[in-house]
Enzyme design. Structure first.
Site, PDB file in Angstrom:
ATOM      1  N   ARG A 283       0.849  -1.217   0.000  1.00  0.00           N
ATOM      2  CA  ARG A 283       0.000   0.000   0.000  1.00  0.00           C
ATOM      3  C   ARG A 283       0.874   1.254   0.000  1.00  0.00           C
ATOM      4  O   ARG A 283       0.588   2.234  -0.695  1.00  0.00           O
ATOM      5  CB  ARG A 283      -0.913   0.013   1.229  1.00  0.00           C
ATOM      6  CG  ARG A 283      -1.997  -1.026   1.219  1.00  0.00           C
ATOM      7  CD  ARG A 283      -2.853  -0.935   2.476  1.00  0.00           C
ATOM      8  NE  ARG A 283      -3.731   0.244   2.434  1.00  0.00           N
ATOM      9  CZ  ARG A 283      -4.457   0.650   3.478  1.00  0.00           C
ATOM     10  NH1 ARG A 283      -4.371   0.023   4.644  1.00  0.00           N
ATOM     11  NH2 ARG A 283      -5.242   1.704   3.374  1.00  0.00           N
TER      12      ARG A 283
ATOM     13  N   GLN B 264     -10.466   9.542   7.047  1.00  0.00           N
ATOM     14  CA  GLN B 264     -10.338   8.116   7.360  1.00  0.00           C
ATOM     15  C   GLN B 264      -9.149   7.536   6.597  1.00  0.00           C
ATOM     16  O   GLN B 264      -8.765   6.395   6.796  1.00  0.00           O
ATOM     17  CB  GLN B 264     -11.621   7.367   6.941  1.00  0.00           C
ATOM     18  CG  GLN B 264     -12.832   7.801   7.710  1.00  0.00           C
ATOM     19  CD  GLN B 264     -14.146   7.224   7.145  1.00  0.00           C
ATOM     20  OE1 GLN B 264     -15.104   7.086   7.866  1.00  0.00           O
ATOM     21  NE2 GLN B 264     -14.186   6.898   5.881  1.00  0.00           N
ATOM     22  N   ASN B 265      -8.583   8.341   5.677  1.00  0.00           N
ATOM     23  CA  ASN B 265      -7.527   7.851   4.796  1.00  0.00           C
ATOM     24  C   ASN B 265      -6.184   7.875   5.518  1.00  0.00           C
ATOM     25  O   ASN B 265      -5.946   8.722   6.381  1.00  0.00           O
ATOM     26  CB  ASN B 265      -7.480   8.677   3.506  1.00  0.00           C
ATOM     27  CG  ASN B 265      -8.789   8.594   2.741  1.00  0.00           C
ATOM     28  OD1 ASN B 265      -9.544   7.618   2.884  1.00  0.00           O
ATOM     29  ND2 ASN B 265      -9.104   9.625   1.987  1.00  0.00           N
TER      30      ASN B 265
ATOM     31  N   ASP C 202      -3.284   7.888   3.697  1.00  0.00           N
ATOM     32  CA  ASP C 202      -2.249   8.416   2.787  1.00  0.00           C
ATOM     33  C   ASP C 202      -1.926   9.860   3.177  1.00  0.00           C
ATOM     34  O   ASP C 202      -2.531  10.413   4.086  1.00  0.00           O
ATOM     35  CB  ASP C 202      -2.755   8.331   1.323  1.00  0.00           C
ATOM     36  CG  ASP C 202      -4.058   9.096   1.108  1.00  0.00           C
ATOM     37  OD1 ASP C 202      -5.030   8.498   0.618  1.00  0.00           O
ATOM     38  OD2 ASP C 202      -4.111  10.283   1.475  1.00  0.00           O
TER      39      ASP C 202
ATOM     40  N   HIS D 256      -7.686   7.248  11.245  1.00  0.00           N
ATOM     41  CA  HIS D 256      -7.191   5.868  11.118  1.00  0.00           C
ATOM     42  C   HIS D 256      -5.683   5.811  11.006  1.00  0.00           C
ATOM     43  O   HIS D 256      -5.131   4.816  10.531  1.00  0.00           O
ATOM     44  CB  HIS D 256      -7.861   5.193   9.908  1.00  0.00           C
ATOM     45  CG  HIS D 256      -9.346   5.022  10.094  1.00  0.00           C
ATOM     46  ND1 HIS D 256     -10.194   4.675   9.077  1.00  0.00           N
ATOM     47  CD2 HIS D 256     -10.144   5.188  11.182  1.00  0.00           C
ATOM     48  CE1 HIS D 256     -11.438   4.619   9.533  1.00  0.00           C
ATOM     49  NE2 HIS D 256     -11.433   4.949  10.809  1.00  0.00           N
TER      50      HIS D 256
ATOM     51  N   GLY E  51     -16.683  10.723  -0.403  1.00  0.00           N
ATOM     52  CA  GLY E  51     -16.074   9.442  -0.755  1.00  0.00           C
ATOM     53  C   GLY E  51     -15.953   8.428   0.362  1.00  0.00           C
ATOM     54  O   GLY E  51     -14.907   7.794   0.534  1.00  0.00           O
ATOM     55  N   THR E  52     -17.029   8.248   1.126  1.00  0.00           N
ATOM     56  CA  THR E  52     -16.987   7.178   2.123  1.00  0.00           C
ATOM     57  C   THR E  52     -18.279   6.382   2.074  1.00  0.00           C
ATOM     58  O   THR E  52     -19.362   6.930   1.845  1.00  0.00           O
ATOM     59  CB  THR E  52     -16.757   7.718   3.558  1.00  0.00           C
ATOM     60  OG1 THR E  52     -16.824   6.620   4.488  1.00  0.00           O
ATOM     61  CG2 THR E  52     -17.779   8.762   3.942  1.00  0.00           C
ATOM     62  N   SER E  53     -18.164   5.080   2.314  1.00  0.00           N
ATOM     63  CA  SER E  53     -19.356   4.209   2.283  1.00  0.00           C
ATOM     64  C   SER E  53     -20.161   4.331   3.571  1.00  0.00           C
ATOM     65  O   SER E  53     -21.251   3.777   3.683  1.00  0.00           O
ATOM     66  CB  SER E  53     -18.913   2.757   2.083  1.00  0.00           C
ATOM     67  OG  SER E  53     -18.006   2.382   3.138  1.00  0.00           O
TER      68      SER E  53
END
Ligand code: APR
Length: 242
Positions: free
Chosen positions: A66, A96-97, A99, A114, A182-184
């Site tokens: 990753r 939540q990313n 990167d 996260h 962009g989150t579920s």
């Protein structure tokens, strides 16, 4: 998309809540999408903290891969548009990313709920944190010089406590506008954290896949577009409507 006219727009508190769909615009795979990280499903074991015990070498290899994927991509237009808004309004980011694309786009005031794959920490500890070169892997046998514990990526796995919960809750309580990109909305405690949004706030959900309104953690306007085009519309509204 209509945004309320405000006299003191620069006083507005804006919060961006970002998920894997924002980084998808940069080419980083999402988790649950068609070619997501959790497909094939046997990869999802590396999202569990137990994998640091049962499958340490495979778990580290998965997250090293990753890191290498993130090294090859760049911030998207949406990342830069958020940075542009930060120069005009009081904008905070809760992501939540794991990167560094917000950072590379020049954004500040970011909570990494996260964690961040840029860092490693000793297993069983949250500190000290070591920034790991993007060109290096973290391997079994790499130990913390202070605790002597095995080093592991500083990302929150299922079964671990997220970072920044209280601060994120405060930002959401004080927000005038919240933009969820962009989150579920499937992961706790992040999903219920969004339930703390200021009841008077305007909320927008930017996602090419519409959600059932009953599934939204807080009532809001759905912008059924990708992050780049959805953010461009938001910026247009702000330039014209405020
Ligand atoms: N623009 C905006 N949204 C997009 C785009 C895009 N170009 N492409 C996909 N999406 C949306 C999808 O419709 C989906 O709703 O992004 C969302 C991605 O959902 P997930 O893959 O579940 O990612 P996310 O919601 O960030 O996952 C949350 O789950 O496994 C954990 O720790 C992991 O942080 C992650 C958390």
């Amino acid at each position: 998309m209509q945004i309320d006219n405000r006299n003191e727009t620069s006083q507005l508190n804006m919060v961006f809540w970002t998920g894997a769909g924002l980084s998808a615009e940069s080419g980083v795979p999402t988790f649950r999408g068609e070619n997501g990280l959790w497909h094939p499903s046997n990869n999802i074991r590396y999202s569990q903290v137990s994998s640091l015990g049962t499958d340490l070498a495979e778990c580290m290899a998965f997250h090293n891969q990753r890191r290498r994927a993130i090294l090859r991509v760049f911030p998207s237009r949406a990342h830069y548009l958020i940075t542009e808004l930060q120069q005009r309004y009081n904008v905070k980011i809760i992501t939540q990313n794991i990167d560094d694309l917000h950072e590379r786009a020049g954004s500040h005031s970011v909570i990494y709920l996260h964690g961040s794959i840029q860092f490693v920490v000793p297993k069983g500890f949250r500190h000290p944190k070591y920034r790991l070169s993007w060109y290096k892997n973290i391997n079994v046998g790499d130990r913390c010089p202070r605790t002597v514990a095995q080093l592991r990526p500083d990302i929150i796995l299922f079964g671990e406590t997220i970072y920044g919960y209280q601060q994120a809750r405060r930002w959401l309580c004080e927000a005038d506008i919240v933009v969820v990109i962009g989150t579920s909305l499937l992961v706790e405690p992040a999903h219920s954290l969004l339930g703390n949004i200021n009841p008077m706030a305007k909320v927008y959900y930017i996602n090419p896949e519409p959600r059932l309104s009953s599934h939204l953690p807080f009532p809001g306007e759905q912008v059924v577009e990708g992050a780049n085009s959805g953010m461009a519309s938001l910026l247009d509204e702000i330039s014209n409507g405020w």
